[in-house]
Design a protein around this motif. Structure first.
Motif, short mmCIF file in Angstrom:
data_model
loop_
_atom_site.label_atom_id
_atom_site.label_comp_id
_atom_site.label_asym_id
_atom_site.label_seq_id
_atom_site.Cartn_x
_atom_site.Cartn_y
_atom_site.Cartn_z
N GLY A 88 90.96 5.91 37.62
CA GLY A 88 90.56 7.30 37.45
C GLY A 88 89.93 7.82 38.71
N GLU A 91 85.27 11.16 40.46
CA GLU A 91 84.50 12.22 39.81
C GLU A 91 84.61 12.15 38.29
OE1 GLU A 91 84.16 17.13 39.86
OE2 GLU A 91 85.36 16.08 41.39
N ASP A 92 85.71 11.57 37.79
CA ASP A 92 85.95 11.55 36.35
C ASP A 92 85.45 10.28 35.66
OD1 ASP A 92 87.19 14.02 36.33
OD2 ASP A 92 89.21 13.19 36.62
N THR A 195 91.18 10.92 32.05
CA THR A 195 91.30 12.14 32.86
C THR A 195 91.42 13.35 31.96
OG1 THR A 195 92.48 10.86 34.55
CG2 THR A 195 92.57 13.26 34.71
N PRO A 196 90.40 14.20 31.89
CA PRO A 196 90.47 15.40 31.05
C PRO A 196 91.66 16.29 31.44
CG PRO A 196 88.23 15.05 31.86
CD PRO A 196 89.11 14.10 32.61
N ASN A 198 91.75 19.31 31.85
CA ASN A 198 91.37 20.33 32.83
C ASN A 198 90.79 19.74 34.11
OD1 ASN A 198 89.00 19.38 31.77
ND2 ASN A 198 88.05 21.40 31.50
N SER A 199 90.96 18.42 34.30
CA SER A 199 90.43 17.77 35.49
C SER A 199 91.11 18.31 36.75
CB SER A 199 90.67 16.26 35.42
OG SER A 199 90.40 15.64 36.66
N ALA A 200 90.35 18.42 37.81
CA ALA A 200 90.91 18.85 39.09
C ALA A 200 91.91 17.83 39.63
CB ALA A 200 89.78 19.04 40.10
N TYR A 201 91.91 16.61 39.05
CA TYR A 201 92.77 15.54 39.53
C TYR A 201 93.94 15.26 38.59
CZ TYR A 201 88.44 15.05 42.08
OH TYR A 201 87.32 15.32 42.82
N ARG A 202 94.11 16.12 37.57
CA ARG A 202 95.13 15.85 36.56
C ARG A 202 96.54 15.81 37.17
NH1 ARG A 202 94.93 13.91 31.18
NH2 ARG A 202 97.14 13.65 30.76
#
Length: 268
Positions: A88, A91-92, A195-196, A198-202
Motif C-alpha cells: 500500500g 500514506e494509506d 486503498t480507499p 478515493n485515495s490519491a494513489y488508487r
C-alpha cells in the motif's frame, strides 16, 4: 548416524511447505511450524513433526524450541521462512499494519533465532537460513513497509553472521523474487482492500494489480534453493533463485538512483 535436525517456519503452505517436504526426503528430521497446525496434517502423515507456532508470540517460540530439544536434543538448521507482505502507499497504510509486518518479518524471526543460538553455540555448529526477498536489496512504489522489513531482516542477518561465525554457526540469506503461490494473490487483495476508493494513489494501485506478472518462481524452486544452501559446504552470504533476480539486484547496485526509479516505476 544421527539425522540432522531442521526447523522450518511458515510451513503450512508455499515455500515453507515445499522446503519441509524436500528436507524430509533428503534425510533430515524436520520440525515444521505454522499458526494453523491443521493445514500441516498432510506433512504429519509423511512423518514430519508439525507444531503450532506463532512467531510473533515469544512464548510460542519458546515452547516450539523446547519441544524440538526435548525430542531431538539438537538443532542443525533453522529456516526463518514465516512472513507476509502487505502492500500500500505509505500514506494509506496504518501504523498498526506497518508494525505487524515488522513483528512477523523481523522481530518474530529474530526472537526464534535468539532461542536456537545457545544450542548451536554449544554444538559449535549450525546454519540459519533467513528467507528474505530480493526486495531486501531494492525498492519500488507501494511496498514501502514490506521492503523496509526485508531490508531490516537482511541487515540483522549480516550483523548476526559476523557475530556467530566464531562459534561455527553460519547465516545465509535466500532472496526469492516473485513466486507463483497464493502469497502473490493475497498481497494484491490486501493492497486493493487497504486503498480507499478515493485515495490519491488508487490509479497507481489499479495499474499495479492489473499487471500480469511473468517469470515467477515456484515454491519448489525456492524449497530446493533452501536445501542447496543447507547442504553447501561453504555457502555464499546470499542466494537468488533465478538469473532475472540476480540481474535485478545487480541493477540496484550499478544503476543510478534516477535510472532505477524509472526501471521499477514502469507504467505506474
Amino acid at each position: 548416524m544421527t539425522k540432522p535436525v531442521a526447523i522450518i517456519t511458515g510451513a503450512s503452505s508455499g515455500m515453507g511447505e515445499s522446503a519441509a517436504k524436500q528436507f524430509f526426503d533428503a534425510g533430515y528430521t524436520v520440525y515444521a511450524g505454522a499458526r494453523r497446525i491443521e493445514k500441516m496434517a498432510h506433512l504429519s502423515k509423511l512423518g514430519i513433526h508439525t507444531l503450532r507456532l506463532d512467531v510473533t508470540d515469544p512464548q510460542s517460540n519458546q515452547a516450539f524450541v523446547d519441544q524440538v530439544l526435548k525430542d531431538a536434543g539438537r538443532i542443525d538448521i533453522l529456516i526463518n521462512n514465516a512472513g507476509y507482505g502487505s502492500f500500500g502507499a505509505l500514506e494509506d497504510v496504518s501504523p498498526e499494519e506497518a508494525k505487524q509486518q515488522f513483528d512477523v518479518n523481523v522481530f518474530g524471526a529474530m526472537n526464534l533465532t535468539q532461542l536456537v543460538l545457545p544450542t548451536m553455540r554449544a554444538q559449535h555448529s549450525g546454519r540459519i537460513i533467513n528467507n528474505s526477498s530480493i526486495v531486501g536489496q531494492i525498492y519500488a512504489p507501494l511496498g514501502g513497509w514490506y521492503f523496509a522489513s526485508k531490508h531490516a531482516f537482511e541487515a540483522l542477518s549480516d550483523s548476526l553472521r559476523l557475530e556467530v561465525k566464531q562459534f561455527g554457526i553460519e547465516v545465509v540469506i535466500t532472496e526469492p523474487g516473485g513466486t507463483n503461490t497464493n502469497w502473490l494473490k493475497i498481497s494484491a487483495d490486501h493492497l486493493i482492500a487497504a486503498t480507499p476508493a478515493n485515495s490519491a494513489y488508487r490509479k497507481m494501485v489499479d495499474a499495479f494489480t492489473s499487471a500480469t506478472p511473468t517469470g515467477l518462481e515456484t515454491a519448489d524452486q525456492i524449497g530446493a534453493l533452501m536445501l542447496k544452501v543447507a547442504q553447501t559446504k561453504h555457502p555464499k552470504t546470499r542466494y537468488q533463485a533465478t538469473m532475472r533476480d540476480k540481474w535485478m539486484v545487480i541493477a540496484a547496485r550499478k544503476l543510478s538512483y534516477r535510472m532505477f526509479d524509472r526501471m521499477v516505476s514502469g507504467g505506474l
